[in-house]
Design a protein around this motif. Structure first.
Motif, short mmCIF file in Angstrom:
data_model
loop_
_atom_site.label_atom_id
_atom_site.label_comp_id
_atom_site.label_asym_id
_atom_site.label_seq_id
_atom_site.Cartn_x
_atom_site.Cartn_y
_atom_site.Cartn_z
N LEU A 99 0.87 -1.17 0.00
CA LEU A 99 0.00 0.00 0.00
C LEU A 99 0.91 1.22 0.00
N ILE A 100 0.77 2.05 -1.01
CA ILE A 100 1.68 3.19 -1.08
C ILE A 100 0.90 4.49 -1.07
N ASP A 101 1.49 5.46 -0.38
CA ASP A 101 0.82 6.73 -0.12
C ASP A 101 1.24 7.75 -1.18
N GLY A 102 0.34 8.04 -2.09
CA GLY A 102 0.70 8.90 -3.21
C GLY A 102 0.60 10.38 -2.92
N GLY A 103 0.08 10.74 -1.76
CA GLY A 103 -0.14 12.16 -1.54
C GLY A 103 -1.26 12.66 -2.43
N ALA A 104 -1.22 13.95 -2.76
CA ALA A 104 -2.40 14.57 -3.35
C ALA A 104 -2.52 14.41 -4.86
N PHE A 105 -1.46 13.98 -5.55
CA PHE A 105 -1.56 13.90 -7.01
C PHE A 105 -1.01 12.57 -7.53
N ALA A 106 -1.30 12.30 -8.79
CA ALA A 106 -0.93 11.01 -9.36
C ALA A 106 0.57 10.93 -9.65
N SER A 107 1.12 11.98 -10.23
CA SER A 107 2.53 11.98 -10.64
C SER A 107 2.84 10.69 -11.40
N PHE A 108 3.93 10.01 -11.06
CA PHE A 108 4.30 8.76 -11.74
C PHE A 108 3.61 7.55 -11.09
N GLY A 109 2.67 7.81 -10.18
CA GLY A 109 2.18 6.76 -9.28
C GLY A 109 1.63 5.52 -9.95
N HIS A 110 1.05 5.69 -11.11
CA HIS A 110 0.53 4.56 -11.87
C HIS A 110 1.63 3.51 -12.05
N VAL A 111 2.81 4.00 -12.43
CA VAL A 111 3.95 3.12 -12.68
C VAL A 111 4.52 2.60 -11.35
N THR A 112 4.59 3.51 -10.36
CA THR A 112 5.15 3.11 -9.06
C THR A 112 4.39 1.92 -8.48
N THR A 113 3.08 1.92 -8.67
CA THR A 113 2.26 0.85 -8.10
C THR A 113 2.67 -0.49 -8.70
N TYR A 114 2.95 -0.52 -10.00
CA TYR A 114 3.45 -1.76 -10.61
C TYR A 114 4.86 -2.10 -10.12
N TYR A 115 5.72 -1.09 -10.13
CA TYR A 115 7.13 -1.34 -9.82
C TYR A 115 7.31 -1.94 -8.43
N ASN A 116 6.43 -1.59 -7.49
CA ASN A 116 6.55 -2.14 -6.15
C ASN A 116 6.43 -3.66 -6.14
N GLY A 117 5.82 -4.19 -7.18
CA GLY A 117 5.70 -5.64 -7.25
C GLY A 117 6.65 -6.24 -8.26
N VAL A 118 6.49 -5.81 -9.51
CA VAL A 118 7.17 -6.54 -10.59
C VAL A 118 8.69 -6.46 -10.53
N LEU A 119 9.23 -5.45 -9.87
CA LEU A 119 10.69 -5.33 -9.88
C LEU A 119 11.38 -6.20 -8.83
N HIS A 120 10.63 -7.06 -8.16
CA HIS A 120 11.38 -8.05 -7.38
C HIS A 120 11.09 -9.48 -7.84
N THR A 121 10.76 -9.61 -9.11
CA THR A 121 10.60 -10.96 -9.67
C THR A 121 11.93 -11.50 -10.18
N ALA A 122 12.98 -10.73 -10.05
CA ALA A 122 14.33 -11.16 -10.43
C ALA A 122 15.25 -10.57 -9.36
N PRO A 123 16.48 -10.98 -9.25
CA PRO A 123 17.25 -11.91 -10.09
C PRO A 123 17.05 -13.38 -9.71
N TYR A 124 16.11 -13.67 -8.79
CA TYR A 124 15.98 -15.06 -8.35
C TYR A 124 14.91 -15.77 -9.16
N GLU A 125 15.13 -17.07 -9.29
CA GLU A 125 14.12 -17.89 -9.97
C GLU A 125 13.07 -18.24 -8.91
#
Lengths: 923, 328
Positions: free
Chosen positions: A365-391
């Motif tokens: 759960l991430i706190d975006g404050g009052a505006f969207a900014s890059f948040g759309h992407v941040t929401t994905y990155y919080n998950g998908v960017l730890h699918t590597a380097p491990y199998e």
């Protein structure tokens, strides 16, 4: 030196330029430095990682050499002009009236009294400028100034242009705003619920009546494997928000020139988006606007949004007909923020009895404050960017970004990946402790190989993770230290994984328009002018482009000049974010240089009457490889090539190859290459006070190829400092009233030089097949591992596992006290020291790591390699996508009814329906 | 942000300075003294209690004198920290103040008379407007205290200066000069328990210097400071101790003083504890534990008050380390 040529008609190629026509500070060209030329091209540079597509372009000029940044002289002599240094004649000073309320409707604004002050030339409010803008086209939710309501303390209400700052400030005090105060939301958990007045209204795309801005659900893998794990690590994390803390506060100068066009001088990371937003807000076509990027005094993601104050400056300048300069105070920088999201992350890791990671479950759960900014992407990155380097066996991610009445969060170095990466790496350390195995061995036995595909379908090309771990292990004397140091003294390891450029340009289809374009121009003087829109924010993008061109054309770097400031002269570039510049822009620059190179070789072949194939480029000279005596100087070849057409110009572009899956959100986190890193940190913790001191850091980063090792090392050391801030002391604190408590650099605690440990940078070169000369990013990835490395070292020191950042002494001391009470000890100095007695699993992990090492080398060097899909380690067939061979394989991006019956924190955002799916929602 | 405009006065002698201030007092005009300016100017930039007139003490030569028993009010902290004549305890405290750059400008007098701090107060104007001001700078709204609400009588802003406790344990005297003449008193009598009033300085009065006993070098001791970073930060808690083996007393008797700073609105000596401790032969741990109970920090600095309180005990133990063996 050269003989003057007499007669009316001069001979082509024999103009009175010094011969061997050179340029540069050395009069004579040097022989090629064979130590910088790869073996495959006849040089002496070893290529243990195989060949690269750019090998034949290497001339030994500047790639791989420690090169001071080309703009450094301006900075070190104080002559660099940053945003506030732009002083135009007749300028006015702009100031911004900001909201004193967290959340309120604006009933009316009375500016009459303020306007009557002598020296006040214009006051503008949001009423006249209602067009929305925002960095992402899908989430435009910002105005130049508040139109109907203010959304956080510090939100823009009106702007003033006056003859001087004192008058402008006086005017701000005289503007009367009538507010109707609304009930603010400061707690991100509350933002998940339905409320009367959500902070934004997204119409039919609004999620219920909640303050959820974006939600993500992803399930990949066979979840049966996860159900009965051998061991699990579960943690609930709290991460405070952090700000970039760049040196230069935001500043902007807007000038409507006599031509009727606007020039906006701004220290921006992404000038192109400002360009677009200005056109939207001002209702002026883009070709009537020139965005001039000044020197940028640090960005780190915090200067990559188009900002309301940039719009304000332009609006005021248009209204008054005079240039307007707005410079922020530090508190305004904090109100603008766009720093790292405060987050609450639940991280559960599971391993099976063979020490394989059979499941990762993340809820962020991430706190975006009052505006969207890059948040759309941040929401994905919080998950998908730890699918590597491990199998991994299975991956479950639920993420939600919510609006609260706080300054907006956005992109910050390591965008979206930092917090969840920290949680994953601590989880692994915890699992290794449970399994009683060495955490480095465990990691080495679970890595994805080169040229493989992750569980979510990311295409991994080069991977230097194994070498990073091995070299760090050796450098820090791991075997002698880990779990062997006395109480209060510890060492820990952490890894990182980051994108090297985002695969999808935000504004267009990559097939229809390239990511990056570079233009080159060379005239008779032989100097090369590079036109690029890539924004140098101190990371050295100008230098890397200059180096790339210098390398291909065999010219010293002082013959290259980079023009990257004005949108009028630069081709469109997406800007400096997502660590894309080296990869994409240097690739584009190399393509442009190849065009020029071809022309130079062709001209030489004509002059010397030899075949083009036999020629090579050396230092300011083009000659036959086998007989260097046959050849001409660079200038001779250039003038020959110019005969028919004058100045040589060329254009090069880069676009990403087609890749990735097709599920919703597949493009998020997709990159043409990924960087890897492994750090070890040694710390001392005082159990009596809770103070953590980091003594030394060994930092190995796989940047593919260090085009400029000096700058890579600088990025590694700088990243360590920035990451240490987040782990040790930096935090945006909010008072009980909801206001930001420390919007200044005294109370916002960035580590000083005393807190900075010695950092040993270790550069690992995995030689990426698609990177420019093999390079990948080194700007953001190096930040990730420092956080978990320090936290794991704290555990090694005193046996306390933190789950809250920053680990300020008061927080750590609380945990120490708790443990002392629990164990009924007399003093914190009696705390037990964590131990490691290898279990039987250790041997088998070592064996597996050895086997995988051989596998990796084979895959790296074998050009005929077969595909490798995540899941092979669990016994699946490596060459077939797991979903095609496993019936129980899930690939889902929407939650099931079953999940929704008992969702986790961020997952509960899926309980709402989007307005368009409600009854009558389409109206 | 620019500092709001003010009239600057630069007297060259104490007499001239006092005549200027006396004039302001007489005419009821508001003014501030400025020494090094490292405290005043940042506050001015935030529009905190700004005044139209500022009198600088920089050009008054006699305020700059420094020797082992005399510390002029205008002695720079950097010089104090680097002088061979400075007592080691004071030296340690002086070297820990802010950063090396600030010490080049900040002065002893400024540090002693440092304005009290509070995170509801040390903020920009817009920020304070968003909480509708506070008692310490109420902008004529008679706003309430934000730390302890529903009382607008006492300001509980914290005194966060490092030098005072060390001078207190060395029993320094402070010398003042004002329109009503000069006076001297023990530093322990100088501070007054209110974050706004802070000390007993009368309108128009300045600190001229501090003096120490001739036998000051018979005292040993230590200063321990709590701050998140090793540079820049104001103390979150500070404990100074000084002791000496009593000259007259026949047996093992020692004299001991302990003072704390950054925990309340004033720095203070804890004579009750030290007297009791010597009488009852307390151990170091017992003294430290008593000290912890004797301080009452409030929630207005970076660290939470309960942590600062607990750390006072640790700091005290560390400061008394030199007495191990003498005290049990």
């Amino acid at each position: 030196m050269s003989k003057e040529i007499k007669g009316y008609r001069q001979q082509p190629g024999k103009l009175p330029f010094s011969k061997p026509g050179s340029g540069g500070s050395e009069p004579f060209s040097k022989l090629r430095d064979l130590n910088m030329i790869p073996e495959s091209e006849g040089g002496k540079k070893p290529q243990p990682k195989g060949k690269n597509k750019h090998d034949h372009l290497l001339t030994g000029s500047s790639v791989g050499r420690r090169t001071p940044l080309v703009d450094s002289n301006w900075k070190v002599t104080g002559q660099a002009k940053y945003g506030d240094d732009i002083r135009l004649p007749n300028e006015l000073i702009g100031r911004i009236l900001r909201s004193p309320h967290h959340y309120a409707k604006i009933r009316s604004i009375d500016t009459s009294e303020a306007l009557a002050i002598p020296g006040v030339l214009a006051i503008e409010t949001g009423q006249q400028h209602t067009d929305l803008f925002g960095v992402l086209p899908v989430t435009k939710d910002e105005h130049a100034m508040a139109v109907d309501k203010v959304r956080h303390v510090g939100d823009l209400v009106a702007c003033v242009a006056a003859e001087n700052e004192a008058t402008a400030l006086e005017a701000l005090r005289k503007i009367k705003v009538d507010y109707e105060i609304l009930k603010p939301t400061h707690d991100m958990k509350k933002s998940l619920e339905d409320v009367d007045e959500p902070i934004h209204d997204r119409g039919k795309y609004h999620i219920g009546k909640s303050n959820v801005q974006k939600r993500v659900f992803q399930e990949f893998g066979n979840f049966d494997d996860m159900k009965n794990p051998h061991a699990s690590s579960k943690a609930k994390w709290k991460f405070a928000g952090v700000n970039h803390g760049f040196t230069e506060p935001h500043a902007v100068v807007a000038d409507w020139e006599p031509s009727g066009r606007l020039t906006l001088y701004t220290p921006q990371q992404v000038p192109h988006y400002v360009h677009r937003s200005l056109a939207d807000v001002l209702k002026v076509p883009m070709h009537q606007i020139n965005v001039h990027r000044t020197f940028v005094g640090g960005g780190f993601g915090g200067k990559s949004d188009p900002f309301p104050h940039e719009m304000c400056a332009a609006i005021l300048a248009r209204k008054t007909g005079r240039p307007v300069r707005i410079t922020f105070d530090r508190d305004e920088v904090f109100y603008t923020n766009r720093g790292r999201h405060p987050s609450e992350i639940e991280m559960n890791l599971h391993v099976d009895d063979e020490g394989r990671i059979c499941g990762i479950e993340t809820d962020a759960l991430i706190d975006g404050g009052a505006f969207a900014s890059f948040g759309h992407v941040t929401t994905y990155y919080n998950g998908v960017l730890h699918t590597a380097p491990y199998e991994i066996g299975s991956f479950h991610y639920t993420g939600a970004r919510v609006w609260t009445n706080k300054p907006a969060s956005g992109a910050m170095r390591g965008h979206g990946a930092v917090n969840s990466r920290c949680a994953v790496e601590l989880g692994i350390d915890d699992l290794c402790n449970q399994l009683q195995v060495d955490p480095i061995t465990f990691r080495l036995a679970n890595l994805l190989p080169p040229h493989s595909s992750t569980i979510t379908g990311f295409r991994i090309t080069s991977i230097g993770m194994r070498e990073c771990l091995e070299r760090v292990k050796e450098a820090c004397d791991w075997e002698q230290k880990f779990r062997k140091l006395p109480l209060g003294h510890g060492i820990g390891v952490g890894c990182g994984f980051f994108i090297s450029g985002s695969g999808l340009p935000i504004h267009w289809d990559p097939n229809k328009f390239p990511h990056a374009t570079v233009h080159l121009k060379i005239d008779m003087d032989g100097g090369v002018t590079i036109h690029t829109g890539a924004a140098d924010i101190g990371q050295g993008s100008d230098t890397v482009v200059a180096q790339s061109v210098s390398e291909v054309l065999g010219l010293p770097i002082e013959m290259i000049r980079v023009k990257s400031r004005d949108s009028d002269t630069s081709p469109v570039d997406l800007g400096s974010y997502s660590s894309r510049v080296t990869f994409m822009n240097a690739n584009a620059a190399i393509s442009a240089a190849i065009e020029i190179r071809k022309e130079l070789i062709k001209a030489t072949a004509e002059i010397c009457n030899v075949s083009e194939d036999s020629l090579v480029i050396g230092d300011r000279r083009i000659y036959q490889k086998k007989d260097p005596a046959v050849g001409v100087s660079y200038l001779e070849a250039l003038h020959k090539a110019q005969e028919e057409r004058g100045a040589l110009v060329s254009s090069g572009a880069y676009r990403t190859p087609p890749m990735g899956g097709v599920h919703k959100g597949a493009a998020a986190g997709l990159a043409p290459a990924y960087s890897f890193s492994a750090y070890a940190a040694e710390v001392k913790v005082d159990p009596e006070t809770g103070f953590t001191e980091v003594i030394k850091v060994w930092a190995a980063h796989d940047c593919g190829r260090a085009l400029n090792p000096l700058s890579v090392e600088g990025q590694i050391i700088g990243s360590c400092h920035m990451g240490l801030g987040q782990v040790l002391s930096e935090e945006m604190k909010y008072a009980r009233t909801g206001g930001l408590l420390n919007p200044n650099l005294l109370d916002y605690k960035i580590p000083t030089v005393h807190e900075m440990p010695e950092v040993v940078p270790i550069i690992v070169e995995s030689n990426d097949p698609e990177g420019p000369f093999g390079a990948k990013e080194a700007g953001e990835g190096p930040l990730l591992p420092i956080l978990p490395a320090v936290c794991n070292a704290v555990y090694d020191a005193i046996g306390i596992r933190t789950n809250e950042l920053p680990i300020t002494p008061d927080k750590l001391y609380k945990q120490i006290e708790k443990k002392v009470r629990k164990l009924k000890l007399d003093s914190p100095l009696d705390l037990p020291n964590p131990e490691l007695i290898y279990s039987e699993l250790q041997k088998s992990l070592e064996k597996r790591a050895e086997n995988h090492k051989e596998r990796d080398i084979e895959r790296k060097l074998n050009q005929e390699r077969e595909p490798y899909y995540n899941g092979t380690i669990f016994g699946k067939i490596s060459t077939i996508p797991p979903e095609e061979q496993d019936e129980r394989w899930t690939l889902s991006v929407t939650p099931s009814e079953e999940y929704l019956a008992n969702p986790r924190l961020a997952g509960s955002a899926w309980k709402h329906q989007e307005v368009r799916h409600m009854k009558g929602g389409e109206t | 942000m620019k500092t709001p405009p003010f009239n600057l006065f630069q007297p060259k002698t104490i007499e001239e300075a006092i005549s200027i201030s006396a004039n302001f007092v007489e005419n009821d005009e508001k003014f501030d003294w400025i020494a090094g300016g490292t405290d005043l100017l940042p506050n001015y930039k935030w529009h905190l209690n700004t005044k139209p007139n500022v009198i600088s003490l920089a050009l008054i030569d006699e305020l700059h004198h420094l020797d082992s028993t005399h510390i002029g009010a205008m002695v720079r902290l950097h010089d104090l920290a680097n002088s061979k004549e400075t007592h080691p305890i004071i030296k340690k405290a002086a070297a820990s103040i802010a950063s090396v750059l600030i010490r080049q400008s900040g002065t002893v007098g400024g540090n002693i008379a440092l304005d009290t701090r509070c995170f509801w107060f040390n903020q920009a104007e817009e920020w304070r407007r968003s909480i509708e001001w506070c008692h310490k700078c109420d902008c004529d709204t008679s706003a309430d205290c934000r730390v302890i609400p529903n009382q607008n009588e006492l300001c509980v802003a914290t005194y966060q200066a490092d030098l005072a406790p060390t001078l207190l344990v060395l029993n320094a005297k402070i010398h003042l000069c004002g329109p009503e003449g000069s006076r001297e008193l023990f530093l322990s009598e100088f501070f007054e328990l209110d974050g706004i009033k802070r000390n007993i300085l009368k309108p128009g009065e300045i600190i001229t210097h501090l003096t120490l006993d001739k036998e000051i070098n018979s005292w040993s001791g230590d200063y321990q400071k709590l701050s998140l970073r090793k540079s820049w930060d104001f103390p979150e808690a500070g404990v100074a101790v000084a002791w000496r083996h009593a000259a007259q007393s026949s047996d093992e008797g020692i004299e001991l003083r302990i003072a704390t700073t950054a925990l309340e609105s004033i720095p203070r000596l804890h004579n009750d504890i030290t007297n009791e401790a010597l009488l009852n032969k307390y151990s170091i741990n017992e003294i430290a534990s008593k000290l912890r109970k004797d301080v009452k920090p409030v929630n207005n600095t970076a660290f939470p008050p309960n942590y600062r309180k607990k750390m006072v005990e640790v700091l005290c133990k560390k400061a008394l380390h030199g007495l191990k063996g003498v005290l049990s």
